[in-house]
Write a protein that holds these residues in place. Structure first.
Motif, short mmCIF file in Angstrom:
data_model
loop_
_atom_site.label_atom_id
_atom_site.label_comp_id
_atom_site.label_asym_id
_atom_site.label_seq_id
_atom_site.Cartn_x
_atom_site.Cartn_y
_atom_site.Cartn_z
N LYS A 177 -2.65 15.13 27.18
CA LYS A 177 -1.46 14.64 27.09
C LYS A 177 -0.51 13.70 25.95
O LYS A 177 -1.01 12.72 25.54
CB LYS A 177 -1.43 14.12 28.58
N ASP B 150 0.96 6.60 31.52
CA ASP B 150 -0.22 5.98 31.05
C ASP B 150 -0.31 4.74 31.69
O ASP B 150 1.09 3.69 31.41
CB ASP B 150 -0.06 6.86 29.47
N GLY C 147 -3.88 7.49 31.53
CA GLY C 147 -3.47 7.06 32.65
C GLY C 147 -4.61 8.24 34.20
O GLY C 147 -6.17 8.03 33.87
N ASN C 148 -3.80 8.02 35.44
CA ASN C 148 -5.16 8.56 36.55
C ASN C 148 -5.08 9.76 36.43
O ASN C 148 -4.83 11.19 35.74
CB ASN C 148 -3.21 8.81 37.91
N ARG D 105 -7.80 5.49 37.62
CA ARG D 105 -7.08 5.77 38.38
C ARG D 105 -5.67 4.75 38.78
O ARG D 105 -5.66 3.94 38.69
CB ARG D 105 -7.56 5.58 40.60
N GLN E 30 1.05 5.72 40.21
CA GLN E 30 1.76 6.19 39.11
C GLN E 30 1.41 7.37 37.52
O GLN E 30 -0.01 7.04 37.54
CB GLN E 30 2.57 5.34 37.93
N PRO E 31 2.24 8.40 37.37
CA PRO E 31 1.48 9.36 36.59
C PRO E 31 1.73 8.91 35.14
O PRO E 31 0.95 9.65 33.89
CB PRO E 31 2.83 10.91 36.95
N SER F 18 2.56 10.79 24.63
CA SER F 18 2.42 9.94 25.68
C SER F 18 3.49 8.61 24.12
O SER F 18 3.59 8.94 23.13
CB SER F 18 1.07 8.45 25.49
#
Length: 504
Positions: free
Chosen positions: A337, A493, A404-405, A487, A490-491, A339
């Motif tokens: 993803k 990072d 991130g999560n 975990r 929030q989405p 960032s």
């Protein structure tokens, strides 16, 4: 959890004597919070899927006492038949006087410690009459309050100890002599006006036991800017709709701590959670916990008469859930993803995604020693992360970023040996925005197993401002596949990870 770096005696409502040590996560990242204003705000509506089962927003007339249908007043220096000085070493006499416990006419409960001319202190400690705040099988219970800590700091705050917490129903008829087995959930504690908060579970036996008493399984010290000058929301939520079951603590809606049933034997967990709880609000003066920060007793500089204010207390409950949540995804995303966070220099290529079903390569030499420094980029498999050049002064060359999560890292054949290891320590950095935070969890042999260690992380001052954060580890021996799972609520990072190790 016990830190090799900092020992902090602490405990609320302890029914036996002892010295307590706060979580090693006291070194965890700072939480950046904006103080809120509050002039008798209404009790919030129930969260989705939950029902309000108890509340008090303290809208009585100025100077009035509490509604004794809802609340009972403790008195003296301890429960009848229980430990002296509430088992904590605090010195105040608690009373039902409206000098110490009163509604301020602006929608708040005030609990005010007062010193008389002879140097004696009085204060207040109140409990809910109800002792049945519980999560049904498959459901949840959430205990929440909006509070302003006593507005005092520095030398004037020496020995102040405000708290919002719960104990198991069975404590009341036994004078809490059955502590800690009946369970205690500390939602908010602060000492000596430090603009911080601690969240803790106490359980099992003392000393020792699955909750490492007299310490408990705690969050460590969480900075709470503005907690003396404004109202903040503190909550604990017990969730029996997940497997493993979980206790979660929140500060202004941010997850700051969690403990789950997989971290101890079933009997200890059930004894601490599978029953009703009652809520306690108090301001103690002196004791082991403030003493750990240099003020076990008030001094000539300690200011009398500064109250803790409580805007509301609310308890929410949901019925049985629809079963366990789905397991983590079996395969990583097709590409890392993006960032926007900066790196200290030219980044290396992203760590490639692992195709579904690809076995992780075995560790060379029959395993990696758990007590060695394990570089984060030496994973066997991963999901959702990237590798970059690191600026960590301890070395390592590269770190794992863009965490991130839902992301995870896998390390095969980690050899913990035959002597139980008790500490997990990692080098972490974060430049996440205020309010963005998450957990680092250690799981063994499966990403769906219960964590054996965890700590929380928020902004550390920058994506390359590195900190070593320790966490208590369930006693682990033998060879295991280690999963680091991440975990967050929030989405965004929230983490860079450089290296980690395990210690006795």
């Amino acid at each position: 959890m016990r830190s090799s770096l900092l020992a902090i005696p602490r405990k609320r409502g302890l029914a036996v004597g002892g010295t307590l040590v706060a979580s090693a996560a006291v070194l965890a990242a700072t939480w950046l919070l904006v103080p809120t204003t509050n002039a008798g705000a209404a009790v919030p509506p129930a969260p989705s899927g939950m029902t309000l089962v108890f509340s008090d927003d303290f809208n009585g007339t100025a100077g009035s006492g509490l509604n004794r249908t809802n609340w009972l007043y403790d008195s003296g220096h301890g429960y009848p038949g229980g430990a002296a000085n509430w088992g904590t070493g605090e010195i105040e006499t608690v009373t039902d006087s409206t000098a110490n416990v009163f509604q301020d006419g602006q929608g708040h409960l005030a609990i005010k410690p007062i010193e008389d001319a002879a140097g004696n202190w009085t204060s207040g400690r109140v409990e809910t009459q109800r002792t049945d705040f519980a999560a049904p099988a498959g459901g949840k219970v959430r205990i929440e309050g909006s509070l302003q800590q006593p507005n005092v700091s520095g030398a004037a705050a020496a020995a102040y100890w405000p708290a919002f917490w719960t104990m198991g129903a069975a404590a009341r008829p036994a004078g809490a002599t059955n502590w800690p087995g009946i369970g205690e959930w500390d939602v908010m504690e602060d000492v000596n006006g430090r603009s911080s908060e601690f969240a803790t579970l106490h359980c099992g036996v003392a000393p020792g036991g699955p909750c490492n008493e007299f310490t408990g399984l705690g969050s460590g010290e969480k900075a709470c800017g503005g907690c003396q000058t404004g109202f903040h929301t503190y909550a604990v939520e017990y969730d029996r709709s997940t497997s493993p079951e979980q206790l979660r603590w929140f500060l202004d809606g941010n997850l700051i701590h969690s403990v789950n049933s997989g971290q101890m034997d079933a009997a200890s967990w059930n004894n601490a959670t599978h029953h009703g709880m009652f809520v306690i609000l108090n301001v103690a003066i002196g004791g082991a916990f403030p003493g750990a920060f240099g003020a076990g007793l008030p001094t000539a500089a300690t200011k009398s008469g500064v109250p803790m204010l409580v805007d509301y207390v609310a308890v929410y409950q949901s019925g049985s859930g629809s079963g366990n949540p789905p397991p983590p995804p079996a395969s990583p995303p097709s590409s890392p993803k993006p960032s926007p966070k900066p790196s200290p220099g030219p980044s290396t290529s992203p760590a490639p995604p692992v195709p579904p079903g690809t076995p992780a390569p075995p560790a060379p030499g029959g395993g990696t020693s758990a007590t060695s420094v394990i570089e984060a980029e030496k994973f066997s498999a991963q999901s959702g992360t990237q590798m970059e050049k690191t600026g960590d002064p301890t070395g390592g060359g590269s770190d794992i970023g863009w965490i991130g999560n839902g992301d995870w890292l896998q390390y095969n054949n980690v050899n913990f040996g035959s002597t139980p290891l008790h500490t997990f320590q990692a080098r972490v950095a974060s430049g996440a925005a205020a309010g963005i935070s998450g957990l680092v969890e250690v799981r063994l042999d499966s990403r769906s197993s219960a964590p054996v260690a965890s700590f929380s992380v928020a902004n550390t001052g920058g994506w390359q401002n590195w900190k070593s954060v320790p966490a208590s580890l369930s006693q682990v021996t033998g060879k295991h596949t280690v999963f680091l799972t991440f975990r967050s609520g929030q989405p965004a990072d929230y983490l860079n990870l450089n290296r980690f190790t395990f210690r006795p």
